[in-house]
Write an enzyme that holds these catalytic residues in place. Structure first.
Site, PDB file in Angstrom:
ATOM      1  N   ASP A   1      -3.822   3.369  14.174  1.00  0.00           N
ATOM      2  CA  ASP A   1      -2.978   3.882  13.108  1.00  0.00           C
ATOM      3  C   ASP A   1      -3.482   5.261  12.730  1.00  0.00           C
ATOM      4  O   ASP A   1      -4.296   5.850  13.445  1.00  0.00           O
ATOM      5  CB  ASP A   1      -2.915   2.922  11.914  1.00  0.00           C
ATOM      6  CG  ASP A   1      -4.252   2.758  11.190  1.00  0.00           C
ATOM      7  OD1 ASP A   1      -5.208   3.508  11.491  1.00  0.00           O
ATOM      8  OD2 ASP A   1      -4.336   1.894  10.310  1.00  0.00           O
TER       9      ASP A   1
ATOM     10  N   ARG B   1       0.840  -1.199   0.000  1.00  0.00           N
ATOM     11  CA  ARG B   1       0.000   0.000   0.000  1.00  0.00           C
ATOM     12  C   ARG B   1       0.877   1.250   0.000  1.00  0.00           C
ATOM     13  O   ARG B   1       1.541   1.548   0.997  1.00  0.00           O
ATOM     14  CB  ARG B   1      -0.939   0.016   1.215  1.00  0.00           C
ATOM     15  CG  ARG B   1      -1.787   1.295   1.270  1.00  0.00           C
ATOM     16  CD  ARG B   1      -2.989   1.179   2.192  1.00  0.00           C
ATOM     17  NE  ARG B   1      -2.639   1.051   3.601  1.00  0.00           N
ATOM     18  CZ  ARG B   1      -3.520   1.100   4.592  1.00  0.00           C
ATOM     19  NH1 ARG B   1      -4.814   1.278   4.330  1.00  0.00           N
ATOM     20  NH2 ARG B   1      -3.129   0.960   5.848  1.00  0.00           N
TER      21      ARG B   1
END
Length: 537
Positions: A451, A162
């Protein structure tokens, strides 16, 4: 175009990645695509302003033919046919990369975005680790002497990398004096150095694409892929991409996004935490009806979240694409058996709902949760060792019909705004930002993996509650700048006591100042990571 590197300090083995040929490729990507990226970011702002004035989003009338059309994406390669368990985590440091590859998951989302602080050292190390992993040479020896190596007794997880979203810059690569596009740097370095080795391994360059807000942004990625494959002499369609539907405008363009990437598309993912963040961001000044309750009380079973996930499954399977479930943020605590047992039960319930709904697989944030997710999807798909199905592409969901009003029915979340929730938001926002500033993009806080997405929700809720003068259900107080400043000070002092003076001074105090600035600002900050990025090397 002149390309310049502004390395803050020497990085071990960086010369293996920053070769003249790789930098020339980065340069070419920017010459061809950076201008369009800038135009698309401007279009985001224009659309957001229009939505703010109307409080409405809808499916695009100009792309109705795409939604009504009878088309499918390219068939997935063998390496991506079974994705029932996907492990997520940063590609740097090497220890975490090895643990993810060895976890027993079918796929590893090797994250250079929300779970990674984009220090220049982390960026280079991530690409090195992914290249070494593809070559089978990745290893790490801890200071105490423990060795970490890639397992040979079972398959490694298939890597799906990603890159950063379109919005983030890379300040250590300048083109004509301007910061490069972080997404093009991440993709470019990884693709240039790793793609051919992955193909030799019987896999390929596979990507998760984050933060997109329109099918035009997907079209740009597709153009990047077409050029990149030609540049390296790789057959078209070798790249495969799974798109995170983690913004509210993208939820209205699922078909269109898959259509633009149809030769390279592998599926869509229900990026639940960023999706909630996007709802807050998009409708932050559209009235009290768009104020979400405390973050912890927004369940995936809320009607507006059910509409989103069921539409995603239906859209994907109609088009022959995989529908990937969201993150299970719960983290086992091996020192607290009761906490671990509760975490396992919550994950099992979450994954059971997804498997029954027709998802083809889902995410976990810790290796200890891989087996739980595997068991749930095995119960629906069958044991892969005994002839079970690899996925649920045949599950078409004709029973699902989702309207724009259902996607926007935020009030269906129920719940309340409380001082306890406000305190938790400020605590998490400061604690996570501090760890991010220290170079680590993912951290366990109160047995949840936090996160950038969860930190974004936390600080955005605070800003929205101030803007809407929300009343706290447990105290009766109105959320004001003064109240937020008071609670932020208290939570910051609490963190000072927990982490010690050196860490507090180095990271937590600057994080608190940053959170104060963006929460109390009259103007909303689109991404926490943009001003935070200015504070890291």
């Amino acid at each position: 175009m002149a390309i310049t590197l502004t390395d803050p300090q020497p990085i071990d083995r960086s010369e293996e990645i920053l070769t003249p040929e790789a930098l020339a490729f980065i340069d070419e990507l920017h010459q061809r695509f950076a201008g369009t990226r800038n135009e698309l970011l401007a279009a985001r702002r224009t659309k957001r302003q229009r939505v703010a004035e109307t409080g409405k989003l809808d499916f695009l009338p100009e792309t109705r033919d795409v939604r009504d059309g009878d088309w499918k994406v390219a068939q997935a390669p063998a390496a991506l046919q079974d994705r029932r368990v996907e492990m997520t985590g940063p590609a740097s440091p090497a220890k975490m990369a090895i643990n993810a590859l060895n976890s027993g998951a079918k796929v590893w989302l090797a994250d250079m975005e929300d779970a990674s602080t984009p220090t220049w050292g982390n960026v280079i190390d991530a690409v090195l680790n992914l290249r070494d992993a593809a070559r089978g040479t990745l290893s790490y020896t801890a200071p105490e002497g423990k060795e970490y190596t890639l397992r040979t007794d079972a398959p490694l997880a298939v890597v799906v990398m990603r890159p950063r979203g379109w919005h983030l810059p890379e300040k250590h690569v300048l083109l004509d004096g301007e910061p490069a596009v972080g997404a093009l740097v991440d993709f470019g370095l990884h693709f240039f150095h790793v793609a051919k080795q992955l193909i030799e391994n019987g896999q390929g360059p596979y990507y998760y694409l984050p933060k997109m807000e329109s099918h035009l942004e997907a079209r740009l990625w597709n153009e990047v892929f077409v050029f990149a494959q030609d540049h390296l002499g790789i057959p078209q369609g070798t790249i495969r991409a799974t798109v995170l539907i983690e913004t509210i405008p993208a939820a209205f363009e699922m078909d269109e996004i898959l259509y633009e990437l149809r030769d390279h598309a592998a599926g869509l993912n229900a990026g639940r935490w960023d999706y909630l963040f996007s709802i807050i961001k998009y409708f932050r000044d559209a009235g009290e009806q768009f104020v979400l309750p405390d973050r912890a009380s927004v369940a995936m079973t809320a009607p507006f979240m059910r509409a989103y996930t069921e539409l995603l499954v239906k859209t994907c399977h109609r088009r022959g694409a995989f529908a990937m479930g969201g993150m299970a943020a719960f983290i086992p605590n091996r020192k607290e058996p009761e906490v671990t047992a509760a975490a396992f039960e919550k994950v099992r319930a979450d994954k059971t709902r997804e498997a029954i709904d027709g998802f083809d697989g889902s995410w976990v944030a810790h290796p200890d949760l891989v087996s739980t997710c595997q068991e749930v999807f095995d119960s629906v798909l069958g044991d892969p060792e005994k002839g079970g199905r690899p996925n649920q592409l045949d599950r078409q969901r004709p029973d699902v019909s989702v309207t724009a009003d259902q996607l926007l029915d935020i009030a269906s979340a129920g719940g309340q705004v409380t001082e306890a929730g406000l305190r938790l938001n400020l605590y998490v926002a400061v604690a996570y930002t501090a760890v991010w500033l220290s170079g680590n993009g993912a951290v366990a806080i109160h047995n949840l993996m936090e996160d950038a997405a969860t930190a974004e929700i936390s600080r955005s809720q605070v800003w929205q509650q101030i803007r809407n003068k929300s009343v706290l259900a447990d105290t009766g107080n109105t959320v004001t700048r003064e109240l937020v400043e008071q609670i932020l000070g208290e939570e910051t002092e609490r963190l000072r006591g927990e982490v010690g003076e050196d860490a507090f001074t180095g990271y937590y105090e600057p994080a608190s100042h940053l959170i104060r600035s963006i929460c109390l600002s009259e103007e909303y900050t689109d991404f926490l990571t943009e001003p935070a990025y200015e504070l890291v090397d």
